[in-house]
Write a protein that holds these residues in place. Sequence first.
Motif, PDB file in Angstrom:
ATOM      1  N   LEU A   1       0.827  -1.204   0.000  1.00 22.20           N
ATOM      2  CA  LEU A   1       0.000   0.000   0.000  1.00 22.20           C
ATOM      3  C   LEU A   1       0.861   1.254   0.000  1.00 22.20           C
ATOM      4  CD1 LEU A   1      -2.779  -1.060   2.558  1.00 22.20           C
ATOM      5  CD2 LEU A   1      -2.920  -1.055   0.062  1.00 22.20           C
ATOM      6  N   ASP A   2       1.955   1.233   0.765  1.00 25.61           N
ATOM      7  CA  ASP A   2       2.819   2.414   0.860  1.00 25.61           C
ATOM      8  C   ASP A   2       3.513   2.734  -0.462  1.00 25.61           C
ATOM      9  OD1 ASP A   2       2.131   2.762   3.497  1.00 25.61           O
ATOM     10  OD2 ASP A   2       3.968   1.868   4.313  1.00 25.61           O
ATOM     11  N   THR A   3       3.778   1.724  -1.292  1.00 27.98           N
ATOM     12  CA  THR A   3       4.423   1.975  -2.582  1.00 27.98           C
ATOM     13  C   THR A   3       3.486   2.675  -3.563  1.00 27.98           C
ATOM     14  OG1 THR A   3       3.737  -0.136  -3.587  1.00 27.98           O
ATOM     15  CG2 THR A   3       5.837  -0.100  -2.356  1.00 27.98           C
ATOM     16  N   GLY A   4       2.180   2.596  -3.315  1.00 24.90           N
ATOM     17  CA  GLY A   4       1.212   3.173  -4.236  1.00 24.90           C
ATOM     18  C   GLY A   4       1.000   2.352  -5.486  1.00 24.90           C
ATOM     19  N   VAL A   5       1.478   1.092  -5.464  1.00 22.50           N
ATOM     20  CA  VAL A   5       1.424   0.276  -6.674  1.00 22.50           C
ATOM     21  C   VAL A   5      -0.017  -0.055  -7.078  1.00 22.50           C
ATOM     22  CG1 VAL A   5       1.546  -1.996  -5.561  1.00 22.50           C
ATOM     23  CG2 VAL A   5       2.585  -1.661  -7.813  1.00 22.50           C
ATOM     24  N   LEU A   6      -0.954   0.036  -6.147  1.00 24.13           N
ATOM     25  CA  LEU A   6      -2.357  -0.218  -6.498  1.00 24.13           C
ATOM     26  C   LEU A   6      -2.979   0.956  -7.240  1.00 24.13           C
ATOM     27  CD1 LEU A   6      -3.827  -1.964  -3.301  1.00 24.13           C
ATOM     28  CD2 LEU A   6      -2.616  -2.986  -5.246  1.00 24.13           C
ATOM     29  N   GLY A   7      -2.300   2.098  -7.224  1.00 16.68           N
ATOM     30  CA  GLY A   7      -2.887   3.291  -7.814  1.00 16.68           C
ATOM     31  C   GLY A   7      -3.860   3.942  -6.842  1.00 16.68           C
ATOM     32  N   GLU A   8      -4.822   4.672  -7.374  1.00 23.18           N
ATOM     33  CA  GLU A   8      -5.822   5.335  -6.527  1.00 23.18           C
ATOM     34  C   GLU A   8      -6.846   4.295  -6.076  1.00 23.18           C
ATOM     35  OE1 GLU A   8      -9.110   8.949  -6.640  1.00 23.18           O
ATOM     36  OE2 GLU A   8      -7.707   8.686  -8.313  1.00 23.18           O
ATOM     37  N   ILE A   9      -6.917   4.066  -4.775  1.00 20.86           N
ATOM     38  CA  ILE A   9      -7.832   3.053  -4.247  1.00 20.86           C
ATOM     39  C   ILE A   9      -9.257   3.585  -4.302  1.00 20.86           C
ATOM     40  CG2 ILE A   9      -8.480   1.708  -2.213  1.00 20.86           C
ATOM     41  CD1 ILE A   9      -5.499   1.690  -1.464  1.00 20.86           C
ATOM     42  N   SER A  10     -10.107   2.845  -4.981  1.00 19.61           N
ATOM     43  CA  SER A  10     -11.502   3.263  -5.138  1.00 19.61           C
ATOM     44  C   SER A  10     -12.472   2.390  -4.364  1.00 19.61           C
ATOM     45  CB  SER A  10     -11.897   3.239  -6.618  1.00 19.61           C
ATOM     46  OG  SER A  10     -11.808   1.912  -7.137  1.00 19.61           O
ATOM     47  N   THR A  11     -12.063   1.130  -4.073  1.00 19.84           N
ATOM     48  CA  THR A  11     -13.015   0.167  -3.521  1.00 19.84           C
ATOM     49  C   THR A  11     -12.342  -0.762  -2.528  1.00 19.84           C
ATOM     50  OG1 THR A  11     -14.138   0.125  -5.682  1.00 19.84           O
ATOM     51  CG2 THR A  11     -14.718  -1.603  -4.109  1.00 19.84           C
ATOM     52  N   VAL A  12     -13.005  -0.979  -1.393  1.00 23.92           N
ATOM     53  CA  VAL A  12     -12.631  -2.047  -0.465  1.00 23.92           C
ATOM     54  C   VAL A  12     -13.876  -2.881  -0.204  1.00 23.92           C
ATOM     55  CG1 VAL A  12     -11.817  -2.633   1.850  1.00 23.92           C
ATOM     56  CG2 VAL A  12     -10.777  -0.716   0.621  1.00 23.92           C
TER      57      VAL A  12
END
Length: 343
Positions: free
Chosen positions: A155-166
């Motif tokens: 999560l800290d790397t930002g590799v998921l991009g902009e988180i829109s959904t959990v």
Amino acid sequence: MTWLDTLPASRVPDPREAPSLRWGVIGTGWIAERFVAALQKLTTQQVVAVGSRSAASAQEFAGRFGIAHAHGSYEDLVADPDVDVVYVATPHNGHRPHAALALEAGKHVLIEKPITLNATEAQELADLAAARGLFCAEALWPLFTPKFDVIRQVLDTGVLGEISTVLGSYGTWFDADHRIQRHDLAGGPLLDLGTYPLSLTGWVLGAPIEVVARGTEAPSGVNGQVSALLGYASGARAVVHTSILASTPVELVIAGSEATLTIADGFSLPGPFTVVRTDGERLDYTEPLIEYDGLAYQAADVARRITAGELETPYRPLRESVATMALIDEIRRQIGVVWDEER
């Protein structure tokens, strides 16, 4: 966004390397058994005392685990001079009074989740611990494990991009005789099961600005299931479902514009997860399936923090425990659930 060639390694130290403290355990139930077994198997922590409402229960538990001191009251347990830190493992409605008892006796505390019944009680414990200069934390144990440290780094790397959904789901069927069906023990799924996806959603997205919740009553009269739609200032959404009426997938999904992280097959337990990029490229995490032996990691972290003179753990700060309880309070308000102690 830069893609990862491999997943990062866990930074969590071997629990055997933590300084050894002397633990007292309040309660002799299912979670207390697993906590003590994990400490004895994977750490150098010393469980030196156990306390119960009856001497017979304490003695039986102490005999099974080779614990030196068996106390027939919680008051005697927290007064034991050989105890450095107390693990509170009583039913939910005992968490605040028993943790307060330990803090007032000058003992550090680790409190089984949920930390209390509501946000007011949680803040009271946080204030009491601060006033006494003692360590206090909620035992939301997944956040202390190697798997969640790797997820933290992803999560800290930002590799998921902009988180829109959990998306979080945790449903387990329980028969009518189980304690989770009892009003007097704050029954229903929210505090036992829902605590996990609600806490971890907050860990990822913070506090919601919008909450819409709906519930269904169980035949026993306690709440049987809850679905909550959560909205955030970023525009992200979370959907959380928890149930004691049926066994649902125990799964957590964190989805972003660049990739999706999925923790399936019991997300709160040690085990695998995947990160899949939008173009289909995939990274897999695996680790030993040690199940509840993973409880050792939280005890090791507590021992390190206390030895270093710290009063909280960054893995589960008290402000986050209070925030989770405030969210559960709002969900309960919308579905009409009031604990017996609040009436």
